[in-house]
Design a protein around this motif. Structure first.
Motif, PDB file in Angstrom:
ATOM      1  N   LEU A 134     -15.476-114.270 -35.566  1.00 34.89           N
ATOM      2  CA  LEU A 134     -14.389-113.378 -35.465  1.00 34.89           C
ATOM      3  C   LEU A 134     -14.781-111.953 -35.045  1.00 34.89           C
ATOM      4  N   ASN A 135     -15.577-111.272 -36.009  1.00 36.20           N
ATOM      5  CA  ASN A 135     -16.159-110.189 -35.973  1.00 36.20           C
ATOM      6  C   ASN A 135     -16.967-109.934 -34.747  1.00 36.20           C
ATOM      7  N   LEU A 136     -17.833-110.833 -34.237  1.00 32.52           N
ATOM      8  CA  LEU A 136     -18.464-110.899 -33.069  1.00 32.52           C
ATOM      9  C   LEU A 136     -17.518-110.756 -31.877  1.00 32.52           C
ATOM     10  N   ALA A 137     -16.563-111.615 -31.924  1.00 26.79           N
ATOM     11  CA  ALA A 137     -15.570-111.416 -30.725  1.00 26.79           C
ATOM     12  C   ALA A 137     -14.753-110.077 -30.643  1.00 26.79           C
ATOM     13  N   ALA A 138     -14.530-109.599 -32.098  1.00 28.85           N
ATOM     14  CA  ALA A 138     -13.718-108.341 -31.992  1.00 28.85           C
ATOM     15  C   ALA A 138     -14.733-107.067 -31.569  1.00 28.85           C
ATOM     16  N   ALA A 139     -15.998-107.343 -31.791  1.00 32.28           N
ATOM     17  CA  ALA A 139     -16.980-106.230 -31.456  1.00 32.28           C
ATOM     18  C   ALA A 139     -16.988-106.108 -29.792  1.00 32.28           C
ATOM     19  N   ARG A 140     -16.666-107.478 -29.259  1.00 31.99           N
ATOM     20  CA  ARG A 140     -16.538-107.522 -27.945  1.00 31.99           C
ATOM     21  C   ARG A 140     -15.804-106.913 -27.213  1.00 31.99           C
ATOM     22  N   LEU A 141     -14.454-106.853 -28.086  1.00 32.22           N
ATOM     23  CA  LEU A 141     -13.212-106.138 -27.600  1.00 32.22           C
ATOM     24  C   LEU A 141     -13.483-104.442 -27.615  1.00 32.22           C
ATOM     25  N   TRP A 142     -14.112-104.274 -28.682  1.00 30.56           N
ATOM     26  CA  TRP A 142     -14.277-102.843 -29.083  1.00 30.56           C
ATOM     27  C   TRP A 142     -15.340-102.245 -28.097  1.00 30.56           C
ATOM     28  N   LEU A 143     -16.388-103.117 -27.528  1.00 28.35           N
ATOM     29  CA  LEU A 143     -17.314-102.293 -26.687  1.00 28.35           C
ATOM     30  C   LEU A 143     -16.514-102.131 -25.412  1.00 28.35           C
ATOM     31  N   LYS A 144     -15.401-102.530 -24.987  1.00 23.43           N
ATOM     32  CA  LYS A 144     -15.061-102.230 -23.773  1.00 23.43           C
ATOM     33  C   LYS A 144     -14.530-100.830 -23.743  1.00 23.43           C
ATOM     34  N   SER A 145     -13.964-100.170 -24.926  1.00 17.35           N
ATOM     35  CA  SER A 145     -13.527 -98.815 -25.069  1.00 17.35           C
ATOM     36  C   SER A 145     -14.714 -98.049 -25.064  1.00 17.35           C
ATOM     37  N   PHE A 146     -15.764 -98.526 -25.163  1.00 10.38           N
ATOM     38  CA  PHE A 146     -16.986 -97.322 -25.592  1.00 10.38           C
ATOM     39  C   PHE A 146     -17.656 -97.351 -24.275  1.00 10.38           C
ATOM     40  N   VAL A 147     -17.609 -98.489 -23.298  1.00  9.71           N
ATOM     41  CA  VAL A 147     -18.056 -98.504 -22.011  1.00  9.71           C
ATOM     42  C   VAL A 147     -17.604 -97.464 -21.054  1.00  9.71           C
ATOM     43  N   ASN A 148     -18.318 -96.571 -20.384  1.00 13.16           N
ATOM     44  CA  ASN A 148     -17.840 -95.411 -19.272  1.00 13.16           C
ATOM     45  C   ASN A 148     -16.871 -94.617 -19.815  1.00 13.16           C
ATOM     46  N   ALA A 149     -16.972 -94.404 -21.488  1.00 10.28           N
ATOM     47  CA  ALA A 149     -16.269 -93.462 -22.003  1.00 10.28           C
ATOM     48  C   ALA A 149     -16.782 -92.075 -21.920  1.00 10.28           C
ATOM     49  N   ALA A 150     -17.881 -91.797 -21.403  1.00  6.99           N
ATOM     50  CA  ALA A 150     -18.369 -90.421 -21.395  1.00  6.99           C
ATOM     51  C   ALA A 150     -18.101 -89.663 -20.191  1.00  6.99           C
TER      52      ALA A 150
END
Length: 150
Positions: A134-150
């Motif tokens: 569950l935590n790994l799947a949640a991390a995948r959701l969080w990664l989308k918000s950090f990609v191309n955020a700069a």
């Protein structure tokens, strides 16, 4: 997905469990609590609210979390409960239904988590391994918000 020390009843479909999640205002998961399938929803509510996170201004939850003790606990912490009343409630509490519409973000989060086959089918035998995935799947959701955020 059950440890031997965790009591759980067997339904016609087998042993069941519930995933309780705490999300931010964008619908990204912050923490999970697993309970047995027969357990009431608000048994996990205090554990979710005691996670070491900033105090939210409001809490959007479904009818399963409707209880006087839980509502009072939230109000004492300065959190506005936005929870629709159960149908058998004697004194009906009317939440702000305009705010409650934002709860669909939580439902969409569960839908995204269940796109992971291992989460949707509960292959894991222990709570620890299921929570880990569950935590790994949640991390995948969080990664989308950090990609191309700069």
């Amino acid at each position: 997905m059950r440890e031997s020390s965790t009591p759980s009843r067997q339904s016609r479909g087998g042993f069941t469990s519930k995933v309780h999640a705490r999300c931010d205002n964008q619908g990204l998961p912050i923490g999970f609590i697993l309970t047995g399938g027969e357990a009431s929803d608000y048994t996990a509510a205090d554990d979710l609210m005691n996670l070491p996170l900033p105090t939210p201004k409001g809490l959007l939850a479904d009818k399963g979390y409707d209880g006087d003790r839980f509502r009072e606990n939230l109000l004492m912490r300065g959190i506005l409960p936005v929870i629709p009343p159960r149908s058998n409630r004697k004194v009906s509490a009317h939440p702000d239904y305009r705010r409650y519409k934002d709860r669909n973000r939580v439902e969409r989060m569960f839908g995204k988590l269940k796109q992971q086959r291992r989460i949707a089918t509960c292959y894991d035998k222990t709570i620890l391994s299921f929570e880990s995935f569950l935590n790994l799947a949640a991390a995948r959701l969080w990664l989308k918000s950090f990609v191309n955020a700069a």
